[in-house]
Design a protein around this motif. Structure first.
Motif, PDB file in Angstrom:
ATOM      1  N   ASP A 121      -3.866  14.082  -9.754  1.00  0.00           N
ATOM      2  CA  ASP A 121      -3.825  15.306 -10.560  1.00  0.00           C
ATOM      3  C   ASP A 121      -3.241  15.087 -11.951  1.00  0.00           C
ATOM      4  N   LYS A 122      -2.329  14.123 -12.083  1.00  0.00           N
ATOM      5  CA  LYS A 122      -1.563  13.999 -13.328  1.00  0.00           C
ATOM      6  C   LYS A 122      -1.744  12.678 -14.065  1.00  0.00           C
ATOM      7  N   ASN A 123      -2.288  11.642 -13.370  1.00  0.00           N
ATOM      8  CA  ASN A 123      -2.204  10.305 -13.953  1.00  0.00           C
ATOM      9  C   ASN A 123      -3.429   9.462 -13.625  1.00  0.00           C
ATOM     10  N   LYS A 124      -4.571  10.092 -13.541  1.00  0.00           N
ATOM     11  CA  LYS A 124      -5.775   9.379 -13.131  1.00  0.00           C
ATOM     12  C   LYS A 124      -6.415   8.619 -14.280  1.00  0.00           C
ATOM     13  N   CYS A 183      -2.119   2.685 -10.453  1.00  0.00           N
ATOM     14  CA  CYS A 183      -1.406   3.833 -11.021  1.00  0.00           C
ATOM     15  C   CYS A 183      -0.957   3.468 -12.418  1.00  0.00           C
ATOM     16  N   LEU A 184      -1.408   4.206 -13.394  1.00  0.00           N
ATOM     17  CA  LEU A 184      -1.063   3.906 -14.783  1.00  0.00           C
ATOM     18  C   LEU A 184       0.444   3.907 -14.987  1.00  0.00           C
ATOM     19  N   SER A 185       0.934   2.892 -15.692  1.00  0.00           N
ATOM     20  CA  SER A 185       2.342   2.706 -16.031  1.00  0.00           C
ATOM     21  C   SER A 185       3.149   2.029 -14.926  1.00  0.00           C
ATOM     22  N   LEU A 186       2.641   2.047 -13.699  1.00  0.00           N
ATOM     23  CA  LEU A 186       3.299   1.333 -12.603  1.00  0.00           C
ATOM     24  C   LEU A 186       2.927  -0.139 -12.696  1.00  0.00           C
ATOM     25  N   SER A 246       0.856  -1.183   0.000  1.00  0.00           N
ATOM     26  CA  SER A 246       0.000   0.000   0.000  1.00  0.00           C
ATOM     27  C   SER A 246       0.893   1.234   0.000  1.00  0.00           C
ATOM     28  N   ILE A 247       0.785   2.048  -1.042  1.00  0.00           N
ATOM     29  CA  ILE A 247       1.567   3.280  -1.136  1.00  0.00           C
ATOM     30  C   ILE A 247       0.868   4.342  -0.294  1.00  0.00           C
ATOM     31  N   GLU A 248       1.570   4.854   0.712  1.00  0.00           N
ATOM     32  CA  GLU A 248       0.948   5.717   1.705  1.00  0.00           C
ATOM     33  C   GLU A 248       1.299   7.198   1.545  1.00  0.00           C
ATOM     34  N   SER A 249       2.273   7.536   0.732  1.00  0.00           N
ATOM     35  CA  SER A 249       2.748   8.921   0.617  1.00  0.00           C
ATOM     36  C   SER A 249       1.652   9.822   0.057  1.00  0.00           C
ATOM     37  N   GLU A 250       1.195  10.789   0.859  1.00  0.00           N
ATOM     38  CA  GLU A 250       0.113  11.676   0.426  1.00  0.00           C
ATOM     39  C   GLU A 250       0.498  12.485  -0.805  1.00  0.00           C
ATOM     40  N   SER A 251       1.755  12.915  -0.877  1.00  0.00           N
ATOM     41  CA  SER A 251       2.190  13.717  -2.026  1.00  0.00           C
ATOM     42  C   SER A 251       2.104  12.907  -3.318  1.00  0.00           C
ATOM     43  N   PHE A 252       2.440  11.622  -3.246  1.00  0.00           N
ATOM     44  CA  PHE A 252       2.352  10.754  -4.422  1.00  0.00           C
ATOM     45  C   PHE A 252       0.894  10.523  -4.807  1.00  0.00           C
ATOM     46  N   LEU A 253       0.043  10.276  -3.821  1.00  0.00           N
ATOM     47  CA  LEU A 253      -1.366  10.018  -4.102  1.00  0.00           C
ATOM     48  C   LEU A 253      -2.033  11.242  -4.727  1.00  0.00           C
ATOM     49  N   ASN A 266       0.557  14.124 -19.904  1.00  0.00           N
ATOM     50  CA  ASN A 266       1.601  14.526 -18.958  1.00  0.00           C
ATOM     51  C   ASN A 266       2.861  13.666 -18.999  1.00  0.00           C
ATOM     52  N   ARG A 267       2.919  12.691 -19.885  1.00  0.00           N
ATOM     53  CA  ARG A 267       3.983  11.680 -19.788  1.00  0.00           C
ATOM     54  C   ARG A 267       5.388  12.230 -20.005  1.00  0.00           C
ATOM     55  N   GLU A 268       5.536  13.353 -20.708  1.00  0.00           N
ATOM     56  CA  GLU A 268       6.876  13.870 -20.978  1.00  0.00           C
ATOM     57  C   GLU A 268       7.635  14.150 -19.683  1.00  0.00           C
ATOM     58  N   ASN A 269       6.943  14.700 -18.696  1.00  0.00           N
ATOM     59  CA  ASN A 269       7.594  15.019 -17.421  1.00  0.00           C
ATOM     60  C   ASN A 269       6.985  14.251 -16.248  1.00  0.00           C
ATOM     61  N   LEU A 270       6.191  13.245 -16.548  1.00  0.00           N
ATOM     62  CA  LEU A 270       5.436  12.556 -15.505  1.00  0.00           C
ATOM     63  C   LEU A 270       6.332  11.967 -14.427  1.00  0.00           C
ATOM     64  N   TYR A 271       7.368  11.255 -14.834  1.00  0.00           N
ATOM     65  CA  TYR A 271       8.228  10.568 -13.863  1.00  0.00           C
ATOM     66  C   TYR A 271       9.217  11.541 -13.218  1.00  0.00           C
ATOM     67  N   GLU A 272       9.716  12.466 -14.018  1.00  0.00           N
ATOM     68  CA  GLU A 272      10.683  13.444 -13.513  1.00  0.00           C
ATOM     69  C   GLU A 272      10.078  14.310 -12.414  1.00  0.00           C
TER      70      GLU A 272
END
Length: 221
Positions: A37-40, A80-83, A25-32, A48-54
């Motif tokens: 906001d960017k990958n729903k 999470c898409l792509s994960l 379970s990924i718990e980091s609020e900033s990641f969630l 958003n993929r150009e800078n999504l991971y960066e």
């Protein structure tokens, strides 16, 4: 190059108790917040993929659900898409030793509560369905996989009922030397040389899909 479709292993010893693989379970609020906001949705992902991971937050943390011990290849929540998995340093080392192109994957380190081992979120960039060779792709009715269908092009596919799932994806030749492939709407694939190395290094937690309703094939044209 030969490819294998990969999934998560259910622990045989605890299959009756846990109808799920090892899951983080990924718990980091900033990641969630970030993935909301960017990958729903898939359209947000490609936008958003150009800078999504960066731009993705660092210093991630999570916890293991239900199980007591972590393994090398684990499922995750929320989606999470792509994960594709939470993996140990063993898999990271395999990618580096095989010189897998860094254009094909992204690792983001995650700390897991109660465990000191290094673990990583493993992302594989999604190949958009605009790259599919549609006349050669095969789709199956999701309610009866004996009913198969092919479409002349992407427009034809989207103008039809969405009750068809991908069973064979055909990509252009530029992908035939990739080690990691994740076609939109399908499963993810590892090259034979990666799977061979995973076997040699006794990576625990993955299965190769060999049949059944989730089985897919990949080819090139």
């Amino acid at each position: 190059m030969k490819y294998y479709q990969i999934s998560y292993t259910l622990d045989e010893k605890t299959r009756d108790r846990y109808e799920m693989p090892h899951t983080i379970s990924i718990e980091s609020e900033s990641f969630l917040r970030y993935i909301t906001d960017k990958n729903k949705t898939i359209s947000m992902y490609f936008e958003n993929r150009e800078n999504l991971y960066e731009d993705m937050p660092d210093n991630l943390f999570g916890k293991l659900l239900t199980r007591k011990s972590v393994i090398d290849f684990m499922d995750f929540t929320p989606s999470c898409l792509s994960l594709i998995a939470v993996v140990s340093n063993k898999l990271k080392r395999i990618f580096e030793q095989l010189n897998v192109s860094k254009n094909e994957y992204v690792f983001k380190r995650i700390s897991i509560k109660g465990h000191t081992e290094d673990h990583y979120l493993l992302f594989i960039p999604i190949i958009p369905d605009t790259e599919f060779i549609y006349p050669q792709c095969i789709f199956a009715d999701m309610f009866d996989d004996k009913i198969i269908k092919q479409f002349n092009n992407r427009v034809d596919y989207y103008n039809n009922s969405n009750d068809y799932c991908l069973k064979k994806v055909v990509l252009g030749n530029r992908y035939k030397d990739y080690d990691l492939l994740y076609p939109q709407g399908g499963g993810f694939f590892f090259s034979e040389r990666i799977v061979d190395a995973m076997r040699q290094e006794n990576v625990i937690g993955y299965d190769v899909i060999k049949g059944g309703c989730f089985y897919e094939e990949i080819d090139f044209a």
